[in-house]
Design an enzyme around this catalytic site. Sequence first.
Site, PDB file in Angstrom:
ATOM      1  N   SER A  12      24.674  50.368  13.743  1.00 56.75           N
ATOM      2  CA  SER A  12      25.808  51.088  13.531  1.00 56.75           C
ATOM      3  C   SER A  12      26.493  51.644  15.103  1.00 56.75           C
ATOM      4  O   SER A  12      27.721  51.918  15.038  1.00 56.75           O
ATOM      5  CB  SER A  12      25.500  52.415  12.790  1.00 56.75           C
ATOM      6  OG  SER A  12      24.858  52.091  11.372  1.00 56.75           O
ATOM      7  N   THR A  13      25.482  51.463  15.725  1.00 59.25           N
ATOM      8  CA  THR A  13      26.212  51.894  17.273  1.00 59.25           C
ATOM      9  C   THR A  13      25.482  51.139  18.313  1.00 59.25           C
ATOM     10  O   THR A  13      24.453  50.440  18.145  1.00 59.25           O
ATOM     11  CB  THR A  13      25.340  53.394  17.547  1.00 59.25           C
ATOM     12  OG1 THR A  13      24.153  53.538  17.623  1.00 59.25           O
ATOM     13  CG2 THR A  13      26.022  54.506  16.590  1.00 59.25           C
TER      14      THR A  13
END
Length: 187
Positions: A12-13
């Site tokens: 996600s990041t």
Amino acid sequence: MANVLIGYARTSTTDQKAGLDAQLRDLQAAGCTKVFKEQLSSVANQRPELERALEYVREGDVLVVTKLDRLARSVADLVAITEALKVKGVELRILALNLDTSTPTGKLMLNLLGSIAEFERQLMLERQREGIAKAKADGKYKGRAPTARSKADEVLAMKAAGKTVADIQAALKISRASVFRILKDAA
């Protein structure tokens, strides 16, 4: 001819380097000859590397992911992806679940797990909303401080001095939309 294994990895990041490295290691160990990877949230529904992977796979290939949540965030998303794979004659394998859609049991389990994952996510979001509402009621939650609006005076001064929106955006490190919003609010 043996099935060609194509991997897809996502975190996600960009801060989740260890998670991405672990996925890449597992996909390589599974025998993937090509791996598509990206580091961005699937919530935005823009996953260019997943789109590239779906375009790349050919009939007889197997798309391999380490976990279900790396591929889809909702049952609708999962159904759309698996349908796109089915049309191309491509199977899906999820390593953590030892799940393979080339079998009837694998197809059933994929649909059940997708439903459960979406249900869990909805519960989590509901708990998050309840927590925020309680914190607001207790006066403990103020929300994110608006960063661009605090620079409104500077934006207006720079615009009055003849600076372009791009110049203002670069100098103040705020988005183009924020510059226009401040200018519109001042008009």
